[in-house]
Design a protein around this motif. Structure first.
Motif, short mmCIF file in Angstrom:
data_model
loop_
_atom_site.label_atom_id
_atom_site.label_comp_id
_atom_site.label_asym_id
_atom_site.label_seq_id
_atom_site.Cartn_x
_atom_site.Cartn_y
_atom_site.Cartn_z
N SER A 72 0.83 -1.21 0.00
CA SER A 72 0.00 0.00 0.00
C SER A 72 0.86 1.25 0.00
O SER A 72 1.92 1.30 0.63
N ILE A 142 -0.95 2.03 -4.80
CA ILE A 142 -1.49 0.68 -4.62
C ILE A 142 -2.43 0.71 -3.43
O ILE A 142 -2.05 1.17 -2.34
N GLN A 144 -4.93 -1.81 -1.24
CA GLN A 144 -5.30 -3.20 -0.98
C GLN A 144 -6.61 -3.25 -0.20
O GLN A 144 -6.73 -2.66 0.88
N ILE A 149 -6.85 -5.87 -5.33
CA ILE A 149 -5.85 -4.81 -5.23
C ILE A 149 -6.14 -3.82 -6.34
O ILE A 149 -6.34 -4.21 -7.49
#
Length: 283
Positions: A72, A142, A144, A149
């Motif tokens: 993340s 990113i 999650q 994802i």
């Protein structure tokens, strides 16, 4: 515990709005990269220019632990232009297509093109696909969440979805710009497989093509708290005579950075062609 580094205080909304308008034009100028020196400077400062700074944070403390199965955050890597090594041979149709492309980059005997005949799809507002989108002058985040994802790219404000619920790749997916992606954990590494691409995008910035048979396998490896390595394997027998792996390439975590808004609109494109491409082609 906060891991965010000190950042400048955010500008006022009024000032930032004006800056964003100016920077959107700069984005297109750097994407075309008429002047390599300007692009080189952009690589050093692009994240600070294109990502909106968060409010000032306290100094970051020492970070020693490597997060387990956690990627993340906002990541940024240096510009990469060419993903295809010289040892890889293209199929005849692909070689002909590659040699016919017109770009702002010098490749072999191809001329450098600075006007509206440039064939780069992103200069005509087409979406930027995987894997090219990772290595531009823009960061990505990113995110999650249970079962998935999400990758949130600043480039063209693009969102990619990776399924993590154990499903298999569909046998005959509808071709799309980003393909259909599934992920799994290999130890603490994230491995993502993608198929179902259309054949409209380029693999990289110099114009290497791909077909709808492209199968992309990516591996994300967390080196330490602030560093990850990304490598990917390209398998596209319609286009290339062999598969190969690119990387690993290093990306850095950027705590406190936010993903800015960057769309490609018809108005932006027309202004870009008039103020940059047409002027660049004048003697």
């Amino acid at each position: 515990m906060s891991h965010r580094a000190s950042l400048p205080v955010q500008p006022t909304l009024e000032n930032r709005s004006g800056a964003v308008r100016d920077l959107r034009r700069m984005v297109f100028e750097m994407r075309f990269a008429v002047h390599i020196a300007v692009l080189g400077a952009a690589l050093a400062f692009a994240p600070d220019i294109f990502s909106q700074s968060a409010a000032q944070m306290p100094p970051a403390k020492m970070k020693s632990e490597i997060p387990s199965r956690d990627f993340s955050g906002v990541w940024y890597g240096p510009l990469e232009l060419n993903f295809v090594p010289a040892s890889v041979t293209m199929q005849p149709w692909a070689a002909a297509k590659f040699n016919s492309e017109k770009t702002q980059y010098k490749v072999g005997d191809r001329p450098v093109v600075k006007d509206t005949t440039n064939t780069d799809p992103i200069l005509h507002c087409d979406p930027v696909s995987i894997p090219r989108i990772y290595w531009s002058v823009h960061p990505f985040e990113i995110i999650q969440i249970p079962g998935r994802i999400l990758m949130y790219f600043e480039e063209f404000h693009t969102i990619r979805e990776i399924w993590m619920d154990g499903r298999a790749l569909p046998k005959d997916p509808e071709p799309t710009w980003l393909g259909y992606s599934i992920g799994r954990w290999d130890g603490n590494d994230l491995v993502v497989e993608t198929s179902g691409f259309n054949d409209k995008s380029w693999l990289d910035s110099v114009g290497h093509p791909h077909s709808d048979a492209l199968h992309l396998t990516e591996r994300f490896h967390r080196v330490d708290h602030d560093t990850m390595e990304l490598s990917f394997t390209i398998d596209d027998p319609k286009t290339y005579t062999t598969h190969w792996t690119f990387g690993p390439k290093t990306m850095k975590l950027k705590p406190g950075w936010e993903i800015g808004e960057l769309f490609c609109t018809l108005e932006d494109q027309k202004n870009f062609e008039k103020s940059v491409m047409e002027l660049a082609n004048k003697p």
